[in-house]
Design an enzyme around this catalytic site. Structure first.
Site: not given
Length: 150
Positions: A10-12
């Site tokens: 979700a925030d790679l």
């Protein structure tokens, strides 16, 4: 991570990847969501776009496009002509997943939330019954002592 752990980062970003002893490791998972989270598929696609952009900037050859990457990861096979159609398909899948959850088809994955919400409903019902019976813990203002001093 998606298949084995049922998580989407979700925030790679490239800074969240470690290569060690021939294996890829994901770090900084504090914002990760379960794969059946209402926005998980959108987050995953965004992560795929971020990775594609990074590897293209490094001038690597044969970088997989984000739509193919997404389908390879999830196993979803739907037809799309362009990115707009692809994103609409993702949104459709997410709406369907939310619908399924609301109708109890995947509630076991959210056992805590389901139990918590049921507890709130039961507690509210019990409080309503206690108030009707006059046995509730909330004071009844009609029964409060009044001062007789005038």
């Amino acid at each position: 991570m998606y298949t084995d752990c049922k998580l989407v980062h979700a925030d790679l970003s490239p800074y969240n990847l470690l290569w060690h002893n021939g294996s890829l490791h994901f770090i900084d998972l504090s914002q990760a969501v379960l794969t059946d989270h209402p926005s998980a598929l959108s987050y995953l696609y965004r992560d795929c776009c971020t990775m594609e952009k990074f590897f293209k900037q490094k001038n690597l050859k044969n970088v997989v496009d984000p739509m193919s990457m997404f389908c390879n990861i999830t196993g979803h096979t739907f037809k799309y002509d362009d990115e707009t159609t692809f994103i609409r398909e993702i949104e459709h899948l997410q709406r369907q997943d939310v619908h399924d959850f609301k109708h109890g088809n995947t509630a076991s994955d959210y056992a805590f939330e389901t139990s918590f919400n049921e507890t709130l409903v039961v507690s509210s019902d019990e409080e309503d019954e206690e108030e009707e019976e006059g046995t509730g813990s909330r004071p009844n203002h009609d029964q409060l002592p009044t001062s007789t001093d005038s």
